[in-house]
Enzyme design. Structure first.
Site, short mmCIF file in Angstrom:
data_model
loop_
_atom_site.label_atom_id
_atom_site.label_comp_id
_atom_site.label_asym_id
_atom_site.label_seq_id
_atom_site.Cartn_x
_atom_site.Cartn_y
_atom_site.Cartn_z
CB CYS A 199 -0.54 3.04 7.40
SG CYS A 199 0.89 2.99 5.71
CG ASP A 252 -0.54 -0.05 2.83
OD1 ASP A 252 0.85 -0.55 3.02
OD2 ASP A 252 -1.55 0.61 3.30
#
Length: 378
Positions: free
Chosen positions: A367, A242
């Site tokens: 995150c 990511d």
């Protein structure tokens, strides 16, 4: 949380007297020469982030042993991000009993703060991923073990079970160890992952890539897995996907790329390897992937600092009606990144958010957030 030095974090925790043993142990490996069939999982469908969210979960950073003198600053970043997202969808902030009131004051009345003990802010990795099965949402507990036992997370390890129980969501224990930031899907059966963060003995000892691919498919209802190499051992996550490559539509991937002229390093080489893999791949529907560069800012112009600072725009978060992406202080690069996201996610507000303290801790907006699919709740 893609570029935090595992070694400096571990050393800091040991110096502070915090155990480096994760709270969720990997399952006992079988004989790697005789692959076992993947156990039955929930299957269903692992939806894309741009689909409707019921809510966003976030976690209030708790450990002074990790953040030291910067704990107050990173809490300001988290509270500001939560307030911004709450303008578009329900935000639930998890905090320990002793920190709940302070978190509520910082986040304001637009954010719901609930008492559920957490260790740190990385909700993407510590909260289960969600799949849709027979019209219902199932939480897949990935068995968080401190990114391969690099940190002790006595509260975050069992968080999945407690959170799903609180919200009455069915729970399935994944047969592998992983984190939410390691998994990127187009919602149509394709999964992007880095090999370094999953085919790794610190999560899944003795398991081959083929075994893990079969388990990912069975557990998440995935039809095709595209493997990028990643970077092993250079950060605490072993290079989550990511911060590297993100879907913005089926068949379209944004790729984190180094600032032009930057010297080559393990991260830029990882990006080039990913580019080659993606350019040669087709997805579960047989489409060739369109790969769009998402360049990093000029490291001499950003406002944040630190050896662990993550300057990847790819760690954006797609919420109901909006896209949240970091603002690093290089106006030209910030504007360029916002334009790329605007072009590929039309009809959504583009919301830049300053997150220098979160980024200095080795992570970003994605995150720090975790979406639950479903009809919007307010």
């Amino acid at each position: 949380m893609s570029r935090r030095s595992a070694f400096s974090v571990l050393a800091g925790l040991l110096a502070a007297g915090v155990s480096a043993c994760g709270s969720a142990e990997p399952s006992t490996p079988g004989d790697p020469s005789t692959p076992e069939p993947a156990p039955a999982g929930p299957g269903g469908r692992f939806g894309a982030e741009w689909e409707s969210h019921a809510r966003t979960f976030m976690s209030w950073p708790a450990q002074a042993a990790i953040w030291g003198q910067y704990l107050g600053d990173v809490r300001k970043d988290i509270a500001g991000l939560a307030r911004d997202i709450a303008e578009y969808e329900q935000v639930v902030m998890l905090a320990g009993d002793d920190q709940r009131d302070a978190a509520q004051r910082a986040c304001g009345s637009g954010v719901q703060v609930i008492s559920l003990a957490v260790d740190d802010l990385w909700a993407r990795d510590t909260i289960p991923v969600f799949v849709e099965q027979a019209g219902k949402v199932v939480g897949v507990d990935l068995g968080f073990n401190g990114w391969g036992n690099k940190q002790g997370h006595g509260n975050d390890g069992p968080l999945g079970r407690k959170l799903l129980s609180r919200y009455g969501i069915s729970r399935h224990q994944a047969p592998f160890i992983a984190e939410g930031g390691a998994l990127e899907t187009d919602g149509e059966g394709t999964l992007l992952v880095t090999e370094s963060s999953i085919v790794n003995d610190n999560r899944n000892p003795g398991k081959s890539r083929d075994q893990l691919e079969a388990e990912l498919k069975q557990t998440l209802g995935i039809e095709k897995v595209i493997w990028c190499a990643g970077v092993r051992g250079a950060d605490i996550t072993d290079a989550h996907i990511d911060c590297l490559a993100r879907y913005v539509a089926p068949g379209v991937v944004l790729l984190d790329t180094a600032f032009p002229g930057s010297p080559a390093d393990s991260w830029s080489r990882s990006s080039e390897q990913a580019r080659q893999v993606l350019a040669q791949s087709t997805d579960a529907r047989g489409r060739k992937l369109e790969v769009v560069d998402l360049p990093q800012p000029d490291p001499d112009r950003i406002t944040g600092r630190g050896d662990e600072f993550v300057s990847s725009y790819a760690n954006f978060y797609i919420a109901n009606g909006a896209v949240f992406l970091p603002e690093f202080g290089d106006r030209r690069a910030d504007d360029r990144a916002q334009g790329i996201l605007r072009d590929h996610l039309p009809g959504r507000d583009i919301v830049p958010v300053p997150i220098d303290e979160i980024a200095a801790g080795g992570g970003g907006i994605h995150c720090s957030t975790h979406d639950q699919p479903g009809a919007p709740l307010r």
